[in-house]
Design an enzyme around this catalytic site. Structure first.
Site, PDB file in Angstrom:
ATOM      1  N   TYR A 142       0.862  -1.183   0.000  1.00 38.52           N
ATOM      2  CA  TYR A 142       0.000   0.000   0.000  1.00 38.52           C
ATOM      3  C   TYR A 142       0.896   1.229   0.000  1.00 38.52           C
ATOM      4  O   TYR A 142       1.475   1.600   1.010  1.00 38.52           O
ATOM      5  CB  TYR A 142      -0.915  -0.029   1.229  1.00 38.52           C
ATOM      6  CG  TYR A 142      -1.928   1.091   1.339  1.00 38.52           C
ATOM      7  CD1 TYR A 142      -2.044   2.111   0.389  1.00 38.52           C
ATOM      8  CD2 TYR A 142      -2.824   1.129   2.404  1.00 38.52           C
ATOM      9  CE1 TYR A 142      -2.985   3.118   0.503  1.00 38.52           C
ATOM     10  CE2 TYR A 142      -3.775   2.135   2.533  1.00 38.52           C
ATOM     11  CZ  TYR A 142      -3.841   3.123   1.578  1.00 38.52           C
ATOM     12  OH  TYR A 142      -4.779   4.124   1.709  1.00 38.52           O
ATOM     13  N   LYS A 198      -1.076  -1.081  -4.284  1.00 36.69           N
ATOM     14  CA  LYS A 198      -2.180  -0.115  -4.255  1.00 36.69           C
ATOM     15  C   LYS A 198      -1.517   1.240  -4.278  1.00 36.69           C
ATOM     16  O   LYS A 198      -0.804   1.610  -3.350  1.00 36.69           O
ATOM     17  CB  LYS A 198      -2.997  -0.315  -2.979  1.00 36.69           C
ATOM     18  CG  LYS A 198      -3.995   0.770  -2.633  1.00 36.69           C
ATOM     19  CD  LYS A 198      -4.810   0.289  -1.440  1.00 36.69           C
ATOM     20  CE  LYS A 198      -5.659   1.291  -0.696  1.00 36.69           C
ATOM     21  NZ  LYS A 198      -5.922   2.565  -1.204  1.00 36.69           N
TER      22      LYS A 198
HETATM   23  O1  MN9 Z   1      -8.365   4.082  -0.300  1.00 35.79           O
HETATM   24  C1  MN9 Z   1      -8.564   6.407  -0.289  1.00 35.79           C
HETATM   25  N1  MN9 Z   1      -7.455   7.053   0.306  1.00 35.79           N
HETATM   26  C2  MN9 Z   1      -7.483   7.493   1.555  1.00 35.79           C
HETATM   27  C3  MN9 Z   1      -8.126   5.102  -0.849  1.00 35.79           C
HETATM   28  O2  MN9 Z   1      -8.429   7.408   2.271  1.00 35.79           O
HETATM   29  C4  MN9 Z   1      -6.254   8.113   2.048  1.00 35.79           C
HETATM   30  C5  MN9 Z   1      -9.207   7.229  -1.401  1.00 35.79           C
HETATM   31  O3  MN9 Z   1     -10.336   6.536  -1.794  1.00 35.79           O
HETATM   32  C6  MN9 Z   1      -9.578   8.644  -0.955  1.00 35.79           C
HETATM   33  O4  MN9 Z   1     -10.309   8.605   0.243  1.00 35.79           O
HETATM   34  C7  MN9 Z   1     -10.430   9.360  -1.989  1.00 35.79           C
HETATM   35  C8  MN9 Z   1     -10.682  10.817  -1.607  1.00 35.79           C
HETATM   36  O5  MN9 Z   1      -9.499  11.566  -1.693  1.00 35.79           O
HETATM   37  O6  MN9 Z   1      -9.825   9.291  -3.228  1.00 35.79           O
END
Ligand code: MN9
Length: 290
Positions: free
Chosen positions: A135, A163
């Site tokens: 990740y 990811k």
């Molecule tokens: O899982 C998420 N990243 C984080 C990935 O929460 C740091 C994204 O889905 C973000 O929440 C999303 C909004 O910026 O892209």
């Protein structure tokens, strides 16, 4: 092996009025997302408030999602922890209850060297038979592996992919070119079409909790060569994401689910609890677009 290509919801963790994990609501959300056609779930990641859960709660979340999804989805457990020992323990646990893969953020806070970070990942990958997804989220973890370093990890037989939650698409493309067989997930939902243009295999994201259908469609449109339509749908999703960012992404996402009839409660402190005005704003901006 399960299908690792597609749209994966990074599940939120619901809390009840007593601030306990609300397993019934979590199961309900899993079911609703399955109906929408997601390929799988990313469990107890950033979005799931992993680092605000006790060890016992994290295990409860892993077990609840497995119980709800059974074999109907590909399950990736985020097992990230600052301690390698702890991450390995989580990895062994989720392997024992039937997860398909593990994933981990880089160990943080102590400013470990990239060599130490790589050792951490290798130890997790070596500890279980199910594969590991790295990740990569430099903005949160503070760890930014070079293309060479990430390549070294991706060469490990039990490292399935990455990811990739970063705006550095040049780096993403270089990894794509070097590892055509590994799985690359887009991380920021708001730039999914950029990831698709660099060849991602799928996406893991938080906004999919309530709008996975849009992103399944974006990916399908892209893959069928309908680029303009994919861009338009991304633009529509981004109006929603911009509104979430304004109030705080995860508190906002829980509020949206609550507006849709779920009972997800609020995020744990120090996350904000939204005001009535903020919730009203989300209702007016987001609900008409869903
Ligand atoms: O899982 C998420 N990243 C984080 C990935 O929460 C740091 C994204 O889905 C973000 O929440 C999303 C909004 O910026 O892209």
């Amino acid at each position: 092996m399960k299908n690792f290509k597609g749209i994966f919801t990074a599940l939120l963790t619901p809390f009840d009025a007593n601030d306990n994990v609300n397993t019934a609501e979590l199961k309900k959300l899993v079911e609703w997302n399955l109906e929408k056609g997601v390929t799988g779930f990313y469990v107890a990641g950033s979005t799931g408030e992993a680092f605000l859960l006790s060890e016992e709660e994290r295990r409860l979340v892993y077990a609840t999602v497995k119980e709800a999804a059974g074999d109907r989805a590909t399950l990736i457990a985020h097992v990230g922890a600052v301690s390698t020992k702890q991450a390995v323990e989580y990895a062994k646990y989720v392997e024992s209850i039937g997860y398909d893969a593990v994933s981990a953020v880089a160990p943080f806070y102590y400013k470990f060297s990239n060599a130490q970070v790589m050792e951490h990942y290798t130890a997790i990958a070596d500890s279980v038979k199910i594969p590991l997804v790295i990740y990569n989220i430099p903005a949160f973890s503070g760890v930014d592996l070079s293309v060479e370093e990430a390549s070294k990890l991706l060469s490990h037989d039990n490292i399935l992919g990455i990811k990739y939650t970063s705006n550095d698409f040049f780096k993403m493309q270089q990894l794509r070119a070097r590892f055509p067989e590994k799985i690359i997930y887009n991380g920021f939902d708001e730039i999914m079409v950029c990831g698709l243009s660099m060849g991602v295999d799928g996406a893991i994201g938080s906004t999919y909790n309530f709008m996975a259908d849009k992103f399944i469609k974006i990916r399908d449109l892209w893959e069928s060569g309908n680029i303009k339509a994919a861009q338009e749908l991304q633009a529509q999703a981004n109006i929603i994401i911009a509104a979430l960012i304004k109030v705080g992404v995860m508190p906002g996402e829980k509020a949206v689910l609550n507006l849709l009839g779920f009972d997800f409660g609020v995020c744990r402190k120090p996350f904000d609890t939204l005001t009535d005005e903020q919730i009203e704003y989300l209702k007016e901006t987001i609900l008409p677009l869903l």
